[in-house]
Design a protein around this motif. Sequence first.
Motif, PDB file in Angstrom:
ATOM      1  N   GLY A  31      -2.624   5.213   0.440  1.00  0.00           N
ATOM      2  CA  GLY A  31      -3.479   3.989   0.834  1.00  0.00           C
ATOM      3  C   GLY A  31      -4.015   3.163  -0.635  1.00  0.00           C
ATOM      4  O   GLY A  31      -4.717   2.236  -0.331  1.00  0.00           O
ATOM      5  N   GLU A  69      -0.567   6.865   6.800  1.00  0.00           N
ATOM      6  CA  GLU A  69      -0.480   8.283   7.438  1.00  0.00           C
ATOM      7  C   GLU A  69       0.897   8.418   8.028  1.00  0.00           C
ATOM      8  O   GLU A  69       1.612   9.694   7.677  1.00  0.00           O
ATOM      9  N   GLN A  70       1.357   7.434   8.830  1.00  0.00           N
ATOM     10  CA  GLN A  70       2.781   7.875   9.324  1.00  0.00           C
ATOM     11  C   GLN A  70       3.842   8.045   8.511  1.00  0.00           C
ATOM     12  O   GLN A  70       4.722   8.592   8.629  1.00  0.00           O
ATOM     13  N   THR A  89      -0.072  -5.085   5.261  1.00  0.00           N
ATOM     14  CA  THR A  89      -0.287  -5.963   6.225  1.00  0.00           C
ATOM     15  C   THR A  89       1.115  -6.549   6.710  1.00  0.00           C
ATOM     16  O   THR A  89       1.912  -6.679   5.920  1.00  0.00           O
ATOM     17  N   THR A 142       3.621   0.332   2.745  1.00  0.00           N
ATOM     18  CA  THR A 142       3.479  -0.452   3.719  1.00  0.00           C
ATOM     19  C   THR A 142       2.617  -1.469   3.570  1.00  0.00           C
ATOM     20  O   THR A 142       2.245  -1.442   2.317  1.00  0.00           O
ATOM     21  N   THR A 155       0.817  -1.415  -0.075  1.00  0.00           N
ATOM     22  CA  THR A 155       0.016  -0.054  -0.140  1.00  0.00           C
ATOM     23  C   THR A 155       0.861   1.061  -0.005  1.00  0.00           C
ATOM     24  O   THR A 155       1.674   1.473   0.795  1.00  0.00           O
ATOM     25  N   PRO A 175       4.942  -2.796   9.990  1.00  0.00           N
ATOM     26  CA  PRO A 175       3.597  -2.319   9.415  1.00  0.00           C
ATOM     27  C   PRO A 175       2.846  -2.032  10.554  1.00  0.00           C
ATOM     28  O   PRO A 175       1.761  -1.161  10.118  1.00  0.00           O
ATOM     29  N   GLU A 176       2.984  -2.465  11.562  1.00  0.00           N
ATOM     30  CA  GLU A 176       2.093  -2.234  12.714  1.00  0.00           C
ATOM     31  C   GLU A 176       2.017  -0.688  13.113  1.00  0.00           C
ATOM     32  O   GLU A 176       0.956  -0.261  13.542  1.00  0.00           O
ATOM     33  N   ARG A 177       3.286  -0.081  13.208  1.00  0.00           N
ATOM     34  CA  ARG A 177       3.214   1.129  13.648  1.00  0.00           C
ATOM     35  C   ARG A 177       3.176   2.142  12.395  1.00  0.00           C
ATOM     36  O   ARG A 177       2.841   3.351  12.688  1.00  0.00           O
ATOM     37  N   ASP A 178       3.913   1.933  11.354  1.00  0.00           N
ATOM     38  CA  ASP A 178       3.866   2.510  10.187  1.00  0.00           C
ATOM     39  C   ASP A 178       2.760   2.539   9.206  1.00  0.00           C
ATOM     40  O   ASP A 178       2.886   1.789   8.184  1.00  0.00           O
ATOM     41  N   THR A 179       1.712   3.448   9.630  1.00  0.00           N
ATOM     42  CA  THR A 179       0.399   3.032   8.779  1.00  0.00           C
ATOM     43  C   THR A 179       1.024   4.196   7.559  1.00  0.00           C
ATOM     44  O   THR A 179       1.917   5.079   7.540  1.00  0.00           O
TER      45      THR A 179
END
Lengths: 152, 194
Positions: B47, B109-110, B128, B126, B43, B103-107
């Motif tokens: 997004g 947006e981040q 899943t 990033t 992604t 990927p859990e913290r780096d969305t």
Amino acid sequence: MIRQTLPLIAIAALAACSAPAGPSKVTVADLWCRAAPVGAPAGGCYVTLTASANDRLVAVETTAADHGEIHTMEMDGGVMRMRPLKDGIDLPAGEAVALKPGGMHLMIIAPKATLAAGGSVPLTLRFAKAEPLTLSAPIRQVGAAMGGMEHH
Amino acid sequence: MRRRILWLAVLVSWVAVGGLALYVTNSPPKLQPATLGGPFALTDMTGRPVTEASLLGKPTAIFFGFTYCPEVCPTTLTELTAAMKALGKDADRLNVVFVSVDPERDTPEQMRLYLSNFDRRIVGYTGTPEAIARAAKAYRVYYKKIPTEGGDYTVDHSSAVYLFDRKGRFVAPIGYGEPHARVVEALRNLARTG
Ligand SMILES: [Cu+2]
């Protein structure tokens, strides 16, 4: 009155100098934090510590972030590995221990504001024996050169 | 004499290929550096889905990291930003991609916020955890989540920037800490001939 209290103040000042609370005293050099990108969830700070007697850096605290940690970092065959040092960092008497780019660092997690060059970060260093030190670390921009070799 | 030189050449190339494989995978040498890269489904920062096909048509510089990284990743991004500035218009001919191994913290947006500090042409990917794992495997990137106290974690990761030509064929790595002039030269070469 003044004649009576002055010597007392002098004695108190002398006592403060000659009898520190802990058995060791830690001197600090080259304290700075790396400027971090906007949105960076963590930042790195560096310092050189010299203890007068065997001591240990056990914690770093800051009001500028959620919390501080003591880390080591190494490049191993092109892989970056970072680990919290749970037992802190050993400070052998008289030996300058350098936390610098490419190695051990103070990591401040979740800074409350962007670590922008020209600013500063209040850091409290806690030791096993010496009194804690609260210091202000200047924030520096490091250059484009990779590997952090730009800071000497 | 000629045979000896030939054998020497074979030996040297074997050592070089083996060394490269070791370097890029941090695992026992596999003598297939040309197979680096491959299918992925990630992604981008807006997004939108991206795949390996999104990179074709332009040479690519890609590296894996995470925004929690206090030194290696911001230094690499700063270096790439400086090198792209030095390249001038040649930099427009490149894809420059930062893939999160966190990927859990780096969305998305981040990634967008973090990369807003650097050259605007650098894009962030990033996805899943499974998608990141597949992409890292394709690129033979080593990364490992290391739990720390209080439910927190850090991520070990390969630090090199990998260069690919416009057809997605692996060209060369740029190691962390290489001199600025060498980074500029490698990217310029890639932009003009890759
Ligand atoms: Cu760290």
